[in-house]
Motif scaffolding. Structure first.
Motif, PDB file in Angstrom:
ATOM      1  N   LYS A  21       0.862  -1.176   0.000  1.00 50.31           N
ATOM      2  CA  LYS A  21       0.000   0.000   0.000  1.00 50.31           C
ATOM      3  C   LYS A  21       0.900   1.228   0.000  1.00 50.31           C
ATOM      4  N   GLY A  22       0.816   1.999  -1.073  1.00 51.60           N
ATOM      5  CA  GLY A  22       1.663   3.176  -1.220  1.00 51.60           C
ATOM      6  C   GLY A  22       2.272   3.214  -2.607  1.00 51.60           C
ATOM      7  N   ASP A  37      -1.528  -1.225  -4.101  1.00 56.88           N
ATOM      8  CA  ASP A  37      -2.540  -0.190  -3.949  1.00 56.88           C
ATOM      9  C   ASP A  37      -1.811   1.143  -3.926  1.00 56.88           C
ATOM     10  N   GLY A  38      -1.464   1.645  -5.110  1.00 58.36           N
ATOM     11  CA  GLY A  38      -0.707   2.884  -5.245  1.00 58.36           C
ATOM     12  C   GLY A  38      -0.148   2.994  -6.648  1.00 58.36           C
ATOM     13  N   ARG A  53      -2.816  -7.462  -9.194  1.00 56.40           N
ATOM     14  CA  ARG A  53      -3.870  -6.447  -9.235  1.00 56.40           C
ATOM     15  C   ARG A  53      -3.231  -5.125  -8.810  1.00 56.40           C
ATOM     16  N   ILE A  54      -3.242  -4.153  -9.718  1.00 57.27           N
ATOM     17  CA  ILE A  54      -2.657  -2.843  -9.455  1.00 57.27           C
ATOM     18  C   ILE A  54      -3.795  -1.827  -9.395  1.00 57.27           C
TER      19      ILE A  54
END
Length: 108
Positions: A21-22, A37-38, A53-54
């Motif tokens: 995450k980031g 997740d970034g 999964r981006i």
């Protein structure tokens, strides 16, 4: 552009099952098989594996997608979307290769 069978030496590998995450800012070729997740940015190419999964924008020299991208992709040298790819976002490139059964929701 990178094909599915090219022999590429990766500087960074994010394996299946990993979650980040980031935002990522990396150098060289990257292989992503986990979840990010970034935003992802590199001076080289990116290969996104089938399990990846981006959720963020991608900026790279070239991008190969086998998994899911929920964000814009910018790759001046080219983008390859294999049959397992799903892209929800805009695509900005000079060259694009798209196999059958690819899902794209956005502008190209």
């Amino acid at each position: 552009m990178i094909s599915r069978y090219d022999d590429v030496s990766f500087q960074t590998l994010i394996g299946a099952g990993a979650f980040i995450k980031g935002d990522l800012r990396l150098e060289g070729f990257i292989r992503l098989d986990g979840d990010v997740d970034g935003n992802v940015e590199t001076s080289g190419g990116i290969i996104i594996g089938e399990q990846a999964r981006i959720r963020g924008n991608i900026h790279a020299l070239s991008v190969t997608v086998n998994g899911i991208v929920e964000g814009d992709i910018t790759a001046p040298e080219g983008i390859t979307l294999f049959s397992t790819a799903s892209v929800r976002g805009d695509i900005i490139t000079k060259k694009i290769r798209v196999e059958e059964n690819v899902f794209i929701q956005g502008h190209c």
